[in-house]
Motif scaffolding. Structure first.
Motif, PDB file in Angstrom:
ATOM      1  N   PRO A 157      13.356  13.902   7.266  1.00 27.82           N
ATOM      2  CA  PRO A 157      13.289  14.209   8.701  1.00 27.82           C
ATOM      3  C   PRO A 157      14.667  14.503   9.283  1.00 27.82           C
ATOM      4  CG  PRO A 157      12.099  12.177   8.180  1.00 27.82           C
ATOM      5  CD  PRO A 157      12.884  12.550   6.967  1.00 27.82           C
ATOM      6  N   ASP A 158      14.688  15.338  10.320  1.00 28.48           N
ATOM      7  CA  ASP A 158      15.931  15.554  11.059  1.00 28.48           C
ATOM      8  C   ASP A 158      16.334  14.276  11.784  1.00 28.48           C
ATOM      9  OD1 ASP A 158      16.226  18.484  10.609  1.00 28.48           O
ATOM     10  OD2 ASP A 158      14.303  18.537  11.643  1.00 28.48           O
ATOM     11  N   ILE A 159      15.341  13.533  12.249  1.00 27.98           N
ATOM     12  CA  ILE A 159      15.580  12.223  12.867  1.00 27.98           C
ATOM     13  C   ILE A 159      14.630  11.231  12.209  1.00 27.98           C
ATOM     14  CG2 ILE A 159      15.652  10.880  14.994  1.00 27.98           C
ATOM     15  CD1 ILE A 159      15.847  13.484  16.557  1.00 27.98           C
ATOM     16  N   VAL A 160      15.192  10.236  11.536  1.00 27.96           N
ATOM     17  CA  VAL A 160      14.366   9.194  10.914  1.00 27.96           C
ATOM     18  C   VAL A 160      13.912   8.233  11.998  1.00 27.96           C
ATOM     19  CG1 VAL A 160      14.304   7.316   9.240  1.00 27.96           C
ATOM     20  CG2 VAL A 160      15.556   9.420   8.705  1.00 27.96           C
ATOM     21  N   VAL A 161      12.599   8.136  12.184  1.00 24.58           N
ATOM     22  CA  VAL A 161      12.037   7.270  13.224  1.00 24.58           C
ATOM     23  C   VAL A 161      11.019   6.341  12.587  1.00 24.58           C
ATOM     24  CG1 VAL A 161      10.768   7.179  15.401  1.00 24.58           C
ATOM     25  CG2 VAL A 161      12.374   9.046  14.984  1.00 24.58           C
ATOM     26  N   PRO A 162      11.267   5.042  12.589  1.00 25.10           N
ATOM     27  CA  PRO A 162      10.299   4.098  12.015  1.00 25.10           C
ATOM     28  C   PRO A 162       9.115   3.910  12.952  1.00 25.10           C
ATOM     29  CG  PRO A 162      12.095   2.899  13.022  1.00 25.10           C
ATOM     30  CD  PRO A 162      12.446   4.357  13.143  1.00 25.10           C
ATOM     31  N   GLN A 163       8.032   3.393  12.397  1.00 25.91           N
ATOM     32  CA  GLN A 163       6.870   3.088  13.227  1.00 25.91           C
ATOM     33  C   GLN A 163       7.009   1.646  13.723  1.00 25.91           C
ATOM     34  OE1 GLN A 163       4.943   4.150  15.250  1.00 25.91           O
ATOM     35  NE2 GLN A 163       3.124   4.953  14.208  1.00 25.91           N
ATOM     36  N   LEU A 164       7.789   1.468  14.793  1.00 27.98           N
ATOM     37  CA  LEU A 164       8.118   0.122  15.263  1.00 27.98           C
ATOM     38  C   LEU A 164       6.893  -0.660  15.705  1.00 27.98           C
ATOM     39  CD1 LEU A 164      11.390   0.697  17.348  1.00 27.98           C
ATOM     40  CD2 LEU A 164      11.167  -0.031  14.975  1.00 27.98           C
ATOM     41  N   THR A 165       5.821   0.040  16.094  1.00 28.51           N
ATOM     42  CA  THR A 165       4.620  -0.664  16.544  1.00 28.51           C
ATOM     43  C   THR A 165       3.807  -1.216  15.375  1.00 28.51           C
ATOM     44  OG1 THR A 165       3.654   1.550  16.721  1.00 28.51           O
ATOM     45  CG2 THR A 165       4.341   0.478  18.763  1.00 28.51           C
ATOM     46  N   ASP A 166       4.212  -0.896  14.143  1.00 32.19           N
ATOM     47  CA  ASP A 166       3.608  -1.497  12.949  1.00 32.19           C
ATOM     48  C   ASP A 166       4.467  -2.692  12.561  1.00 32.19           C
ATOM     49  OD1 ASP A 166       2.683  -2.218  10.478  1.00 32.19           O
ATOM     50  OD2 ASP A 166       2.812  -0.222   9.594  1.00 32.19           O
ATOM     51  N   ALA A 167       3.929  -3.880  12.783  1.00 33.01           N
ATOM     52  CA  ALA A 167       4.720  -5.101  12.588  1.00 33.01           C
ATOM     53  C   ALA A 167       5.238  -5.241  11.164  1.00 33.01           C
ATOM     54  CB  ALA A 167       3.876  -6.321  12.962  1.00 33.01           C
ATOM     55  N   ASN A 168       4.564  -4.622  10.184  1.00 34.79           N
ATOM     56  CA  ASN A 168       4.948  -4.815   8.783  1.00 34.79           C
ATOM     57  C   ASN A 168       5.577  -3.565   8.166  1.00 34.79           C
ATOM     58  OD1 ASN A 168       3.807  -7.469   8.723  1.00 34.79           O
ATOM     59  ND2 ASN A 168       1.783  -6.524   8.572  1.00 34.79           N
ATOM     60  N   TYR A 169       6.090  -2.654   9.008  1.00 36.08           N
ATOM     61  CA  TYR A 169       6.552  -1.392   8.450  1.00 36.08           C
ATOM     62  C   TYR A 169       7.715  -1.571   7.466  1.00 36.08           C
ATOM     63  CZ  TYR A 169      10.840  -0.967  11.259  1.00 36.08           C
ATOM     64  OH  TYR A 169      12.086  -1.164  11.801  1.00 36.08           O
ATOM     65  N   LYS A 170       8.547  -2.575   7.672  1.00 41.35           N
ATOM     66  CA  LYS A 170       9.689  -2.766   6.770  1.00 41.35           C
ATOM     67  C   LYS A 170       9.242  -3.285   5.413  1.00 41.35           C
ATOM     68  CE  LYS A 170      13.375  -3.543  10.175  1.00 41.35           C
ATOM     69  NZ  LYS A 170      14.374  -4.491  10.691  1.00 41.35           N
ATOM     70  N   GLU A 171       8.202  -4.128   5.400  1.00 40.39           N
ATOM     71  CA  GLU A 171       7.762  -4.744   4.153  1.00 40.39           C
ATOM     72  C   GLU A 171       6.753  -3.902   3.391  1.00 40.39           C
ATOM     73  OE1 GLU A 171       7.709  -6.394   7.125  1.00 40.39           O
ATOM     74  OE2 GLU A 171       9.602  -7.451   6.765  1.00 40.39           O
ATOM     75  N   ARG A 172       6.038  -3.008   4.098  1.00 40.19           N
ATOM     76  CA  ARG A 172       4.962  -2.289   3.446  1.00 40.19           C
ATOM     77  C   ARG A 172       5.502  -1.367   2.366  1.00 40.19           C
ATOM     78  NH1 ARG A 172       1.940  -0.901   7.573  1.00 40.19           N
ATOM     79  NH2 ARG A 172       0.732  -2.762   7.167  1.00 40.19           N
ATOM     80  N   PRO A 173       4.883  -1.381   1.160  1.00 45.19           N
ATOM     81  CA  PRO A 173       5.353  -0.493   0.094  1.00 45.19           C
ATOM     82  C   PRO A 173       5.099   0.960   0.458  1.00 45.19           C
ATOM     83  CG  PRO A 173       3.263  -1.530  -0.511  1.00 45.19           C
ATOM     84  CD  PRO A 173       3.721  -2.197   0.749  1.00 45.19           C
ATOM     85  N   ARG A 174       6.002   1.827   0.045  1.00 48.13           N
ATOM     86  CA  ARG A 174       5.878   3.241   0.356  1.00 48.13           C
ATOM     87  C   ARG A 174       5.667   4.015  -0.938  1.00 48.13           C
ATOM     88  NH1 ARG A 174       9.079   0.756   3.980  1.00 48.13           N
ATOM     89  NH2 ARG A 174       8.844   1.342   6.173  1.00 48.13           N
ATOM     90  N   LEU A 175       4.415   4.373  -1.197  1.00 46.24           N
ATOM     91  CA  LEU A 175       4.080   5.118  -2.404  1.00 46.24           C
ATOM     92  C   LEU A 175       4.412   6.584  -2.215  1.00 46.24           C
ATOM     93  CD1 LEU A 175       2.599   5.375  -5.165  1.00 46.24           C
ATOM     94  CD2 LEU A 175       0.524   5.863  -3.847  1.00 46.24           C
ATOM     95  N   ARG A 176       5.177   7.131  -3.167  1.00 45.55           N
ATOM     96  CA  ARG A 176       5.513   8.548  -3.127  1.00 45.55           C
ATOM     97  C   ARG A 176       5.365   9.154  -4.521  1.00 45.55           C
ATOM     98  NH1 ARG A 176       9.492   6.541   0.676  1.00 45.55           N
ATOM     99  NH2 ARG A 176       9.201   7.500   2.738  1.00 45.55           N
ATOM    100  N   GLU A 177       5.503  10.473  -4.589  1.00 43.81           N
ATOM    101  CA  GLU A 177       5.373  11.182  -5.855  1.00 43.81           C
ATOM    102  C   GLU A 177       6.304  10.605  -6.919  1.00 43.81           C
ATOM    103  OE1 GLU A 177       4.171  14.551  -8.410  1.00 43.81           O
ATOM    104  OE2 GLU A 177       3.322  13.631  -6.606  1.00 43.81           O
ATOM    105  N   ALA A 178       7.519  10.265  -6.547  1.00 44.11           N
ATOM    106  CA  ALA A 178       8.497   9.753  -7.510  1.00 44.11           C
ATOM    107  C   ALA A 178       8.070   8.415  -8.113  1.00 44.11           C
ATOM    108  CB  ALA A 178       9.866   9.607  -6.850  1.00 44.11           C
ATOM    109  N   ASP A 179       7.100   7.729  -7.481  1.00 40.07           N
ATOM    110  CA  ASP A 179       6.608   6.452  -7.998  1.00 40.07           C
ATOM    111  C   ASP A 179       5.486   6.632  -9.014  1.00 40.07           C
ATOM    112  OD1 ASP A 179       8.299   4.934  -6.260  1.00 40.07           O
ATOM    113  OD2 ASP A 179       6.906   5.345  -4.613  1.00 40.07           O
ATOM    114  N   LEU A 180       4.914   7.843  -9.105  1.00 40.29           N
ATOM    115  CA  LEU A 180       3.794   8.081 -10.008  1.00 40.29           C
ATOM    116  C   LEU A 180       4.281   8.283 -11.433  1.00 40.29           C
ATOM    117  CD1 LEU A 180       1.647  10.569  -7.862  1.00 40.29           C
ATOM    118  CD2 LEU A 180       1.529   8.062  -7.934  1.00 40.29           C
ATOM    119  N   GLN A 181       3.495   7.802 -12.373  1.00 37.04           N
ATOM    120  CA  GLN A 181       3.844   7.975 -13.781  1.00 37.04           C
ATOM    121  C   GLN A 181       3.759   9.456 -14.165  1.00 37.04           C
ATOM    122  OE1 GLN A 181       4.809   5.460 -15.922  1.00 37.04           O
ATOM    123  NE2 GLN A 181       4.834   4.193 -14.080  1.00 37.04           N
TER     124      GLN A 181
END
Length: 445
Positions: free
Chosen positions: A354-378
């Motif tokens: 993103p041009d501006i990284v904006v977290p979803q502050l209204t999600d109480a667990n956004y920092k802890e939630r795992p972020r699955l992406r293509e690079a994580d796939l076998q």
């Protein structure tokens, strides 16, 4: 047992008369036939000696699936059932829960729930692991087998057990299957801003996006400040629809290119003349669930400086799958190319930053939630032209712009901080804009 009739060995005297390159090719082909002989040896041994009677069709399909699974996470064989399911999904209707999933080392992992479906309403999140369905362990099933268990007759109930990082114990959901009618585009008006939510790229997406733009312009008229295109948790879909959506906001230029095995194997897709929004400001929202076709749109508009991209780094699926019919009922879905943004960026692994990284502050667990992406796939494809490893860094660093807490946002009535941030950003372009009054958090007692 008969051997492969095309398997042969050339005498050394003959090989000496063949040019070196041809000799190498002949040796390689001979080695390939030996491997095919080994496959047939195993097939025959299983048919004759396996403890239970086997089904030849099942064995052959298993061999095909194993071959494709060794390539990348997106190539697969579609039998008659899978082929029918894929048609239903791209046509925009099927029976099930509304989940996009993948497999990771035998486990079923959620990429994203689809808007307005049983899975989304229940609260299933990107990154969740589905461990059981109706009490039955899913571990070790193929992706198709797992999806089959989730799909079913509308109106029937299903119990799903989910493991979520940060949750102290597994979470059980009892859902009712529905006819999932994927309406890929919705729009709403927030003040003087038009918000277009695109949840998937099926056959309806391009026309529905154009209709949304037209309806917003008709409603707001000259008051219209700009557009927000929400691509969060959009798992992608049809390439031609991503091109059509991008074209709606562009007046000219390349939208995307796809490049195959050879340097000459390049296809480029361009915008037609005419920006439907007449140059109005555009913000695109992305997150870790924005993949494939969604990344094509975000990358094209970002490269042309036609839109500001905000949110979190996207999924990073930069490969093209071609559907190759094998019969009237079966097909091969094969990765045949990588796609690139107009500036020549491959989003494979890296995603759209993103041009501006904006977290979803209204999600109480956004920092802890795992972020699955293509690079994580076998066995994911490697981004061969990446110039750095910036995308491997942490997604979120402390930023004074996001000092507000969930509590203060709640007092403002904000339930979606990323959308709230985007709307505020656009509304500042309005000469009559009045910033919201500050909310003072109550002092701790």
């Amino acid at each position: 047992m008969s051997r492969n009739p095309w398997s042969f060995a050339l005498p050394l005297a003959v090989l000496a008369l063949i040019p070196a390159s041809a000799a190498v090719r002949a040796a390689a082909e001979s080695d390939t036939y030996k491997q095919l002989d080994a496959l047939m040896d195993v097939f025959e041994r299983v048919r004759v000696d396996y403890v239970d009677k086997t089904d030849d069709k099942k064995l052959i399909e298993g061999a095909i699936n194993g071959m494709l699974a060794s390539l990348d996470p997106h190539s697969s064989y579609l039998d008659s059932r899978d082929f029918a399911n894929m048609k239903q999904t791209t046509d925009g209707e099927y029976g099930g829960l509304g989940l996009t999933v993948s497999t990771e080392e035998g486990a079923v992992k959620v990429i994203a729930p689809t808007d307005d479906t049983p899975a989304a309403r229940a609260g299933i999140k990107s990154g969740d692991y589905i461990t059981h369905i109706d009490g039955e362990l899913l571990y070790g099933l193929t992706l198709n087998e797992a999806v089959d268990k989730m799909r079913g007759t509308p109106g029937t109930k299903i119990k799903i057990t989910v493991v979520r990082e940060g949750a102290p114990k597994p979470i059980d959901y009892t859902l009712t299957r529905e006819v999932i009618q994927i309406k890929p585009v919705k729009y709403e008006i927030k003040g003087d801003v038009g918000v277009i939510r695109i949840s998937a790229f099926n056959k309806q997406t391009g026309p529905a996006t154009r209709d949304a733009i037209e309806s917003i312009e008709k409603t707001l008229g000259p008051k219209l400040v700009g557009f927000i295109v929400d691509l969060r948790s959009n798992p992608g879909g049809l390439l031609d629809q991503a091109i059509e959506v991008s074209d709606a906001f562009l007046d000219r230029g390349e939208i995307v290119s796809q490049r195959g095995r050879t340097k000459a194997d390049i296809q480029r897709y361009y915008a037609k003349n005419g920006d439907l929004t007449e140059g109005k400001p555009v913000i695109i929202l992305v997150d870790e669930g924005s993949a494939s076709a969604a990344e094509i749109v975000a990358g094209a508009l970002q490269d042309h400086r036609r839109a500001l991209v905000i949110g979190m780094r996207s999924f990073g699926k930069g490969s093209v799958q071609t559907l190759i019919p094998l019969s009237d009922e079966t097909a091969l879905r094969l990765t045949t190319a990588r796609y690139f943004t107009p500036s020549g960026r491959s989003v494979q692994e890296a995603g759209i930053e993103p041009d501006i990284v904006v977290p979803q502050l209204t999600d109480a667990n956004y920092k802890e939630r795992p972020r699955l992406r293509e690079a994580d796939l076998q066995r994911h494809l490697i981004n061969e032209i990446k110039t750095d490893d910036k995308y491997i860094e942490a997604d979120m660093k402390a930023d004074p712009r996001f000092a507000e807490t969930a509590e203060t946002l709640k007092k403002r009535g904000v339930t979606d901080f990323q959308l709230y941030y985007a709307i505020n950003l656009l509304e500042r372009l309005n000469p009559n804009y009045v910033p919201p009054a500050p909310v003072i958090a109550s002092a701790a007692k």
